[in-house]
Design a protein around this motif. Structure first.
Motif, PDB file in Angstrom:
ATOM      1  N   LEU A 292      45.401 -23.407  97.692  1.00 57.26           N
ATOM      2  CA  LEU A 292      44.464 -24.245  98.446  1.00 57.26           C
ATOM      3  C   LEU A 292      44.503 -25.696  97.968  1.00 57.26           C
ATOM      4  N   ASP A 293      44.466 -25.892  96.629  1.00 60.89           N
ATOM      5  CA  ASP A 293      44.485 -27.253  96.107  1.00 60.89           C
ATOM      6  C   ASP A 293      45.779 -27.975  96.454  1.00 60.89           C
TER       7      ASP A 293
ATOM      8  N   ALA B 174      49.309 -29.868  91.351  1.00 65.26           N
ATOM      9  CA  ALA B 174      48.739 -28.731  92.082  1.00 65.26           C
ATOM     10  C   ALA B 174      49.798 -27.677  92.351  1.00 65.26           C
ATOM     11  N   ARG B 175      51.031 -28.125  92.625  1.00 60.93           N
ATOM     12  CA  ARG B 175      52.111 -27.163  92.834  1.00 60.93           C
ATOM     13  C   ARG B 175      52.409 -26.394  91.549  1.00 60.93           C
ATOM     14  N   GLN B 176      52.316 -27.066  90.416  1.00 57.63           N
ATOM     15  CA  GLN B 176      52.552 -26.388  89.144  1.00 57.63           C
ATOM     16  C   GLN B 176      51.448 -25.384  88.827  1.00 57.63           C
ATOM     17  N   HIS B 177      50.254 -25.669  89.314  1.00 63.83           N
ATOM     18  CA  HIS B 177      49.159 -24.712  89.100  1.00 63.83           C
ATOM     19  C   HIS B 177      49.414 -23.383  89.794  1.00 63.83           C
ATOM     20  N   LEU B 178      50.279 -23.428  90.827  1.00 60.45           N
ATOM     21  CA  LEU B 178      50.570 -22.173  91.529  1.00 60.45           C
ATOM     22  C   LEU B 178      51.274 -21.171  90.624  1.00 60.45           C
ATOM     23  N   ALA B 179      51.899 -21.682  89.539  1.00 62.14           N
ATOM     24  CA  ALA B 179      52.571 -20.759  88.605  1.00 62.14           C
ATOM     25  C   ALA B 179      51.565 -19.915  87.841  1.00 62.14           C
ATOM     26  N   ASP B 180      50.315 -20.409  87.770  1.00 64.38           N
ATOM     27  CA  ASP B 180      49.258 -19.645  87.098  1.00 64.38           C
ATOM     28  C   ASP B 180      48.890 -18.449  87.960  1.00 64.38           C
ATOM     29  N   PRO B 181      48.897 -17.231  87.406  1.00 68.82           N
ATOM     30  CA  PRO B 181      48.579 -16.048  88.223  1.00 68.82           C
ATOM     31  C   PRO B 181      47.205 -16.139  88.875  1.00 68.82           C
ATOM     32  N   THR B 182      46.302 -16.881  88.254  1.00 72.02           N
ATOM     33  CA  THR B 182      44.951 -16.978  88.818  1.00 72.02           C
ATOM     34  C   THR B 182      44.831 -18.139  89.810  1.00 72.02           C
TER      35      THR B 182
ATOM     36  N   LEU C 203      42.382 -31.258  85.922  1.00 68.19           N
ATOM     37  CA  LEU C 203      43.583 -30.687  85.319  1.00 68.19           C
ATOM     38  C   LEU C 203      43.241 -29.493  84.448  1.00 68.19           C
ATOM     39  N   SER C 204      42.008 -29.495  83.925  1.00 67.59           N
ATOM     40  CA  SER C 204      41.553 -28.359  83.108  1.00 67.59           C
ATOM     41  C   SER C 204      40.823 -27.321  83.934  1.00 67.59           C
ATOM     42  N   SER C 205      40.853 -27.500  85.274  1.00 65.38           N
ATOM     43  CA  SER C 205      40.197 -26.560  86.204  1.00 65.38           C
ATOM     44  C   SER C 205      38.696 -26.483  85.977  1.00 65.38           C
ATOM     45  N   LYS C 206      38.077 -27.602  85.589  1.00 64.21           N
ATOM     46  CA  LYS C 206      36.630 -27.604  85.352  1.00 64.21           C
ATOM     47  C   LYS C 206      35.840 -28.163  86.534  1.00 64.21           C
ATOM     48  N   VAL C 207      36.502 -28.899  87.416  1.00 58.81           N
ATOM     49  CA  VAL C 207      35.820 -29.443  88.595  1.00 58.81           C
ATOM     50  C   VAL C 207      36.673 -29.151  89.820  1.00 58.81           C
TER      51      VAL C 207
END
Length: 411
Positions: free
Chosen positions: A172-173, A160-168, A367-371
């Motif tokens: 929250l997660d 979840a911390r790595q997802h923060l690198a995604d601009p979008t 992980l694929s941001s689908k759920v």
């Protein structure tokens, strides 16, 4: 913050004994039972009572103590010279027919009752130690599962911390994951404290120093077979030590009835009196027989006999009452063991397999941001709950079988 979680995780993992957990099998349980039966003070006290009862058997007497008497005649010199002025007497009461046999049979029955009580105390201590060991193994299994859950949450929190690198992406997660990680870490600490308490309780049961360390334990992978309740109930009168105690007490009560019957017989004694003159020679010897007259107190004797018979009847009914109570406990323990075994097999089979597949699928989708994260956490909690319940049901079955063996021992 994540580094602190990993540090706490390492400390929590290091508190368990290193190496492969030890299987809590029949051999280990048998050793714990034997140690508890050997060291528990209640067992030692029961053995001392049994030794005292054995001495009581030896203390039953056939003959009462003889009586010796000495008399002085106060009379004129001529009479004392003719009849003697010293009277020496010996008197012995004869045993009543059947009294010795009844008292000895009663003492022997009480001795057997105390021996059965010692067996019951040993079984109780053994069962307590075995159940504590089962509880300790369940605590270790819970720690293992909770440790895996915390490790998984730590990995998901990092993702979840790595997802923060995604601009979008949003934070929250990551916050939710870290919150769940903190919560589960606290649960892990609570389980560890529970494990320490169970280990101390087991040490107290075994008479060991309270802080003696225990290796990590694990429960059997599959539940053992459950004894059949009807067969166990049929063995209660001969196998259950508490029922055997009451049976022996009923036997002692029957001897009390016999003793009361013998008490109403006349008491007969034989005596010899010898007259001697203090001047130095013998004058006469008298042989006499005495007999009590119990008919004057016949109503009292009859009341004692009736009371003894009533106690004998009550003792026999108490044996049957206890047999039914033990049979009810046997049925309850056998049913609990069978239900727990069925639940353990169900949770360890298809239910757990499907929950694992669902968790893996939802994790990949997250992980694929689908759920959403909530579905991932729910699936993880469900899988953890199923695994923990399977271990709990296995422990419940082992504890129920231990209680069943304490009621109807086969060892």
């Amino acid at each position: 913050m994540y580094a602190k979680f990993l540090a706490g995780l390492a400390v929590a993992g290091g508190l368990l004994q290193a190496g492969e957990p030890r299987l809590l099998n029949n051999n280990m349980l048998a050793a714990l039972r034997a140690e508890a039966a050997r060291t528990h003070p209640s067992v030692a006290a029961a053995k001392h009572r049994a030794e005292a009862a054995a001495l009581d058997v030896r203390g039953v007497r056939l003959w009462n103590d003889p009586m010796v008497g000495l008399g002085l005649m106060a009379a004129e010199q001529s009479m004392r010279t003719d009849l003697g002025d010293l009277i020496v007497g010996v008197e012995q009461t004869l045993p009543k027919p059947g009294m010795y046999a009844a008292k000895r049979l009663k003492a022997e029955a009480l001795h057997r009752a105390e021996m059965a009580s010692a067996t019951a105390a040993a079984l109780t201590a053994s069962a307590t130690a075995a159940r504590d060991a089962i509880e300790l193994a369940l605590a270790d299994e819970s720690i293992t599962l909770q440790q895996a859950q915390v490790t998984w949450l730590a990995a998901m929190a990092e993702n979840a911390r790595q997802h923060l690198a995604d601009p979008t992406g949003t934070s929250l997660d990551a916050l939710r994951m870290e919150t769940a990680l903190v919560k589960e870490t606290q649960v892990l600490e609570a389980v560890r404290r529970t494990r320490d308490g169970v280990a101390r309780k087991l040490n107290l049961t075994l008479g060991r120093p309270v802080d003696t360390a225990w290796p990590a334990l694990k429960l059997p992978a599959t539940p053992p077979p459950v004894p059949l309740a009807p067969a166990e109930i049929a063995r209660i009168p001969y196998a259950n030590p508490k029922v055997r105690v009451l049976r022996e007490m009923a036997g002692a009560a029957s001897q009390d009835t016999r003793i009361a019957n013998r008490e109403r017989l006349p008491a007969v004694s034989v005596g010899i009196d010898t007259s001697v003159y203090s001047g130095g020679d013998w004058r006469s010897t008298t042989l006499g027989v005495k007999m009590s007259l119990p008919w004057f107190n016949d109503r009292s004797y009859q009341a004692n006999i009736a009371a003894a018979r009533s106690r004998e009847l009550a003792a026999n009914r108490e044996v049957e009452t206890l047999r039914r109570e033990i049979a009810t406990e046997v049925l309850t323990s056998a049913t609990e063991a069978a239900n727990a075994a069925a639940q353990a097999r169900a949770y360890g089979g298809e239910i757990q397999a499907k929950a694992l597949q669902a968790n893996q699928a939802i994790e990949a989708a997250w992980l694929s941001s689908k759920v959403p994260l909530t579905e991932l956490l729910d699936a993880s909690r469900m899988l953890f709950s199923i695994r923990l319940e399977q271990r709990r049901f296995t422990a419940m079955q082992l504890a129920a079988i231990e209680q069943l063996h304490a009621l109807v021992p086969n060892r």
